[in-house]
Design an enzyme around this catalytic site. Sequence first.
Site, PDB file in Angstrom:
ATOM      1  N   MET A  13       0.732  -1.303   0.222  1.00  0.00           N
ATOM      2  CA  MET A  13      -0.073  -0.020   0.074  1.00  0.00           C
ATOM      3  C   MET A  13       0.904   1.204   0.119  1.00  0.00           C
ATOM      4  SD  MET A  13      -2.734  -1.456  -0.368  1.00  0.00           S
ATOM      5  CE  MET A  13      -3.883  -0.003  -0.157  1.00  0.00           C
ATOM      6  N   THR A 120       9.105   0.811   7.642  1.00  0.00           N
ATOM      7  CA  THR A 120       8.652  -0.518   8.233  1.00  0.00           C
ATOM      8  C   THR A 120       8.819  -0.423   9.874  1.00  0.00           C
ATOM      9  OG1 THR A 120       9.562  -1.962   6.250  1.00  0.00           O
ATOM     10  CG2 THR A 120       9.059  -2.861   8.558  1.00  0.00           C
ATOM     11  N   HIS A 176       8.272   6.461  17.432  1.00  0.00           N
ATOM     12  CA  HIS A 176       7.210   6.511  16.920  1.00  0.00           C
ATOM     13  C   HIS A 176       6.264   5.392  17.543  1.00  0.00           C
ATOM     14  CE1 HIS A 176       4.317   6.642  13.558  1.00  0.00           C
ATOM     15  NE2 HIS A 176       4.584   5.352  13.160  1.00  0.00           N
TER      16      HIS A 176
HETATM   17  P1  A3D Z   1       1.608  -3.840   2.814  1.00  0.00           P
HETATM   18  O1  A3D Z   1       0.669  -3.331   1.937  1.00  0.00           O
HETATM   19  O2  A3D Z   1       1.549  -5.013   3.328  1.00  0.00           O
HETATM   20  O3  A3D Z   1       2.982  -3.857   1.843  1.00  0.00           O
HETATM   21  C1  A3D Z   1       4.267  -4.595   2.604  1.00  0.00           C
HETATM   22  C2  A3D Z   1       4.761  -5.408   1.042  1.00  0.00           C
HETATM   23  O4  A3D Z   1       6.048  -5.668   1.844  1.00  0.00           O
HETATM   24  C3  A3D Z   1       3.864  -6.323   0.850  1.00  0.00           C
HETATM   25  O5  A3D Z   1       3.487  -6.207  -0.356  1.00  0.00           O
HETATM   26  C4  A3D Z   1       4.647  -7.596   1.062  1.00  0.00           C
HETATM   27  O6  A3D Z   1       4.516  -8.685  -0.029  1.00  0.00           O
HETATM   28  C5  A3D Z   1       6.320  -6.972   1.215  1.00  0.00           C
HETATM   29  N1  A3D Z   1       7.177  -7.887   1.674  1.00  0.00           N
HETATM   30  C6  A3D Z   1       7.053  -8.627   2.679  1.00  0.00           C
HETATM   31  N2  A3D Z   1       8.372  -9.284   3.075  1.00  0.00           N
HETATM   32  C7  A3D Z   1       9.112  -8.910   2.081  1.00  0.00           C
HETATM   33  C8  A3D Z   1      10.698  -8.776   1.939  1.00  0.00           C
HETATM   34  N3  A3D Z   1      11.266  -9.751   2.631  1.00  0.00           N
HETATM   35  N4  A3D Z   1      11.189  -8.351   0.938  1.00  0.00           N
HETATM   36  C9  A3D Z   1      10.526  -7.616   0.009  1.00  0.00           C
HETATM   37  N5  A3D Z   1       8.987  -7.282   0.376  1.00  0.00           N
HETATM   38  C10 A3D Z   1       8.532  -7.876   1.214  1.00  0.00           C
HETATM   39  O7  A3D Z   1       1.967  -2.682   4.198  1.00  0.00           O
HETATM   40  P2  A3D Z   1       2.054  -1.102   4.126  1.00  0.00           P
HETATM   41  O8  A3D Z   1       2.541  -0.674   2.684  1.00  0.00           O
HETATM   42  O9  A3D Z   1       0.778  -0.699   4.317  1.00  0.00           O
HETATM   43  O10 A3D Z   1       3.229  -1.030   5.152  1.00  0.00           O
HETATM   44  C11 A3D Z   1       4.496  -1.212   5.096  1.00  0.00           C
HETATM   45  C12 A3D Z   1       4.980  -0.924   6.457  1.00  0.00           C
HETATM   46  O11 A3D Z   1       4.998   0.328   6.927  1.00  0.00           O
HETATM   47  C13 A3D Z   1       4.344  -1.956   7.491  1.00  0.00           C
HETATM   48  O12 A3D Z   1       5.521  -2.532   8.423  1.00  0.00           O
HETATM   49  C14 A3D Z   1       3.669  -0.478   8.404  1.00  0.00           C
HETATM   50  O13 A3D Z   1       3.672  -0.676   9.734  1.00  0.00           O
HETATM   51  C15 A3D Z   1       4.879   0.215   8.259  1.00  0.00           C
HETATM   52  N6  A3D Z   1       4.204   1.852   8.363  1.00  0.00           N
HETATM   53  C16 A3D Z   1       5.102   2.610   9.186  1.00  0.00           C
HETATM   54  C17 A3D Z   1       4.661   3.908   9.332  1.00  0.00           C
HETATM   55  C18 A3D Z   1       5.405   4.955   9.917  1.00  0.00           C
HETATM   56  O14 A3D Z   1       5.045   6.079  10.220  1.00  0.00           O
HETATM   57  C19 A3D Z   1       6.752   4.632  10.489  1.00  0.00           C
HETATM   58  C20 A3D Z   1       3.190   4.434   8.927  1.00  0.00           C
HETATM   59  C21 A3D Z   1       2.439   3.377   8.169  1.00  0.00           C
HETATM   60  C22 A3D Z   1       2.858   2.123   8.209  1.00  0.00           C
END
Ligand code: A3D
EC number: 1.1.1.37
Length: 321
Positions: A13, A120, A176
């Site tokens: 996302m 992450t 955070h």
């Molecule tokens: P999501 O849409 O699940 O995307 C994560 C992607 O990572 C997925 O497409 C997975 O296939 C991929 N993935 C998993 N393992 C691996 C790997 N080993 N190598 C490469 N790709 C992999 O999640 P998202 O995009 O919504 O969020 C991503 C991260 O950001 C999460 O850990 C959230 O908790 C974090 N996040 C942080 C904040 C901050 O403010 C710090 C805010 C929002 C989300």
Amino acid sequence: MARTKIALIGSGMIGGTLAHLVGLKELGDVVMFDIAEGLPNGKALDIAQSGAVEGFDCALKGTSSYADIEGADVCIVTAGVPRKPGMSRDDLLGINLKVMEQVGAGIKKYAPNSLVIAITNPLDAMVWALQKASGLPRNMVIGMAGVLDASRFRHFLATELNVSVEDVSAFVLGGHGDDMVPLIRYSTVSGIPLPDLVKMGWIKQERLDEIVDRTRKGGGEIVALLKTGSAFYAPAASAIEMADSYLKDKKRVLPCAAYLNGEYGVKGLYVGVPVVIGAGGAERIVEIDLNSGERAMFMKSVESVKGLVDACNQIAPQLGA
Ligand code: A3D
């Protein structure tokens, strides 16, 4: 002249939103990496096709091979799993730590001269792990959280005070987590500190306290609404602001998770502080005086970060403290 190359490690996302923003802002060419087969390729193709309508010329490529990130100027890391309702950011630690080890190895091999922006969660521990695993200089590995936390605070304040969000600046410190520290006396509306606005009758102290509390829990509020994942539009916009400051050497002063080597009395941890971001990465940490109440809140937040890093050390001692 070489074209700027931005590698997005994780194409979920946030990764997809990042790629779209890079295109719309014409920041550079994009490589979207993910282990989920087809996902980065499909998103890259979809966004590339929007270029014809939006009028941008960035090249976008999806891949599952780290070799394709070779020579990237910036790597933005969202690989891993996000929160679901009922989960804290810390619940993600075990899974995402392993992911950071893989991602760090890929960056070390193919993009050792890049600026790495970690997103992450749990952020302050994952950025620490990513720096260890990649071996990149500490000033070239930073975490995105403060810009997002500040943007939430700014949005809530602007709505409450009925003023443009452009004129609201907010200052947040610490990790955070729900114990982050929104600093009231350094947050302003067009230069007027919030405590003065309380005195001027623009807002009651109790209402301000409620807004601070809502800011701290801002991520959880969105997780509870979405039910399937966490926020992604504002997190992506925040990381792009950091990348933009680096690529254009703008020297923006942005709250980021930066490696502290004695600043604020903290050594060896990544914690959210104001940082000058320019061509040298995290070029300078801005160290302000904290009053005793602020210091106590900051240290509580630092203790939470320390607890997470200790847990990382137990799970993956090879990363080394
Ligand atoms: P999501 O849409 O699940 O995307 C994560 C992607 O990572 C997925 O497409 C997975 O296939 C991929 N993935 C998993 N393992 C691996 C790997 N080993 N190598 C490469 N790709 C992999 O999640 P998202 O995009 O919504 O969020 C991503 C991260 O950001 C999460 O850990 C959230 O908790 C974090 N996040 C942080 C904040 C901050 O403010 C710090 C805010 C929002 C989300």
